[in-house]
Design an enzyme around this catalytic site. Structure first.
Site, PDB file in Angstrom:
ATOM      1  N   LYS A  96       0.826  -1.189   0.000  1.00 47.84           N
ATOM      2  CA  LYS A  96       0.000   0.000   0.000  1.00 47.84           C
ATOM      3  C   LYS A  96       0.870   1.251   0.000  1.00 47.84           C
ATOM      4  CE  LYS A  96      -4.147  -1.721   0.044  1.00 47.84           C
ATOM      5  NZ  LYS A  96      -3.734  -3.021  -0.480  1.00 47.84           N
ATOM      6  N   ASP A  97       0.328   2.325  -0.555  1.00 44.05           N
ATOM      7  CA  ASP A  97       1.032   3.593  -0.661  1.00 44.05           C
ATOM      8  C   ASP A  97       1.482   4.074   0.721  1.00 44.05           C
ATOM      9  OD1 ASP A  97       1.855   6.235  -1.240  1.00 44.05           O
ATOM     10  OD2 ASP A  97       0.367   6.403  -2.833  1.00 44.05           O
ATOM     11  N   ARG A  98       2.708   4.534   0.787  1.00 43.49           N
ATOM     12  CA  ARG A  98       3.234   5.081   2.044  1.00 43.49           C
ATOM     13  C   ARG A  98       2.608   6.425   2.377  1.00 43.49           C
ATOM     14  NH1 ARG A  98       9.648   6.362   3.301  1.00 43.49           N
ATOM     15  NH2 ARG A  98       9.346   7.207   5.398  1.00 43.49           N
TER      16      ARG A  98
END
Length: 352
Positions: free
Chosen positions: A82-84
């Site tokens: 998942k996107d940071r």
């Protein structure tokens, strides 16, 4: 070497963005919630933890879980990265055969919060997702409410091209460059990075085919030799293409597809296959490299219709959007058809 000019100016379906906005100005401007295709049964050797993370990447969280549980990193798994940059709520599994679960809530911090914890009989495998629910706030919206809502309604009902997001290709297309070097034999990729470069090359080819179809205004219209399929399951329809199927394509219930390149014959035929082969011929090094790596020909839906899409205005120039997408689909593919999103990385210290 067969060069690729990284210019992600893929064709727009609905005449391009209406204006600009600020994107990811704050951590809670971008919230992603994983949707599993099953409910953990509450028993078994695998602890399932649903975690909310802020400003941290998925691999870092997996390492924290391993250290906290006193297990090897290989005992921890997740369905997808998942996107940071934002707030993400995702599931992890930790293999604990014959062991009780630790008190997971002790992991809570400024950047981690345990939402739920249970057990299940099987590990959480990569790709074991139904999809993701997105809650996105766009700020400094430079377009009228009426005009933007008209476009959002169009997107909600007719969908958008199912492009892979630019994050798949790395900063300024570095993942594409490295895949080309890797395929030419002049660069040896680390094992952990190899799959990233293969995925980037495959995704790039898909986007090129899709952009061509959008430019020709036939991405929602059946071409002779097309292969229809479903955006959620990825399954294909190979039977006779009758009037009923054409009607389902017209409504968006069924999508057309484009190749995810690999070994084997293209499933498409006639006009559709001719177009796909022409694009492949312009990207021979990528195609041949993927084939040598043993990837197989697959196909992916080219239309993406957001599920349960809704929105409301927070102020005159800020709007909150909510929608779900099948796994592997990008929220940025939805947003780009409405507004040019100028990403303003938040100060990650504010999230800690």
């Amino acid at each position: 070497m067969n060069q690729v000019s990284y210019t992600p100016d893929w064709a727009y379906a609905w005449s391009g963005p209406l204006g600009q906005c600020s994107f990811k100005s704050l951590p809670d401007d971008f919230i992603v919630e994983e949707e599993l295709p099953f409910v953990p049964d509450g028993e078994g050797e695998h602890a399932y933890i649903n975690l909310q993370k802020t400003g941290e990447n998925t691999d870092w969280v997996a390492g924290q879980l391993a250290r906290f549980a006193g297990v090897k990193r290989s005992a921890v798994s997740y369905a997808g990265r998942k996107d940071r940059h934002g707030i993400t709520r995702q599931w992890f599994s930790v293999w604990l055969p014959g062991q009780d679960s630790p008190e997971w809530s002790e992991l809570n911090s400024d950047v981690l919060e345990v939402i739920d914890a249970t057990r299940h009989g099987k590990k959480l495998k990569t790709g074991a997702l139904k999809g993701n629910r997105f809650i996105i706030t766009l700020r400094d919206v430079g377009v009228s409410h009426e005009l933007l809502e008209e476009r959002l309604n169009q997107i909600a009902t007719q969908g958008v091209p199912n492009y892979f997001g630019t994050q798949r290709f790395g900063h300024e297309g570095v993942n594409i460059d490295r895949s080309l070097l890797m395929f030419s034999g002049s660069f040896k990729a680390h094992r952990n990075k190899r799959s990233i470069y293969l995925s980037a090359a495959r995704s790039w080819l898909f986007n090129q085919v899709l952009s061509e179809r959008v430019g020709q205004e036939n991405w929602t219209h059946y071409l002779e030799g097309d292969i229809p399929g479903f955006q959620d399951s990825g399954s294909l329809i190979l039977r006779d293409h009758d009037e009923d199927l054409m009607a389902r394509i017209a409504t968006g219930e069924v999508s057309l597809t484009a190749p995810m390149w690999g070994r084997g014959e293209l499933l498409s035929g006639a006009d559709c296959r001719k177009m796909e082969e022409e694009i492949a011929a312009r990207n021979l090094l990528l195609c041949e490299g993927l084939e040598r790596e043993g990837l197989k020909q697959e196909r992916r839906a080219i239309r993406l219709v957001p599920v349960s899409m809704g929105w409301h205005w927070l102020s005159d120039d800020s709007i909150k959007l909510e929608f779900s997408l099948p796994k592997g689909c990008f929220a940025t593919a939805v947003l780009r058809e409405a507004l040019e999103c100028i990403e303003g990385r938040f100060d990650e210290n504010t999230a800690k």
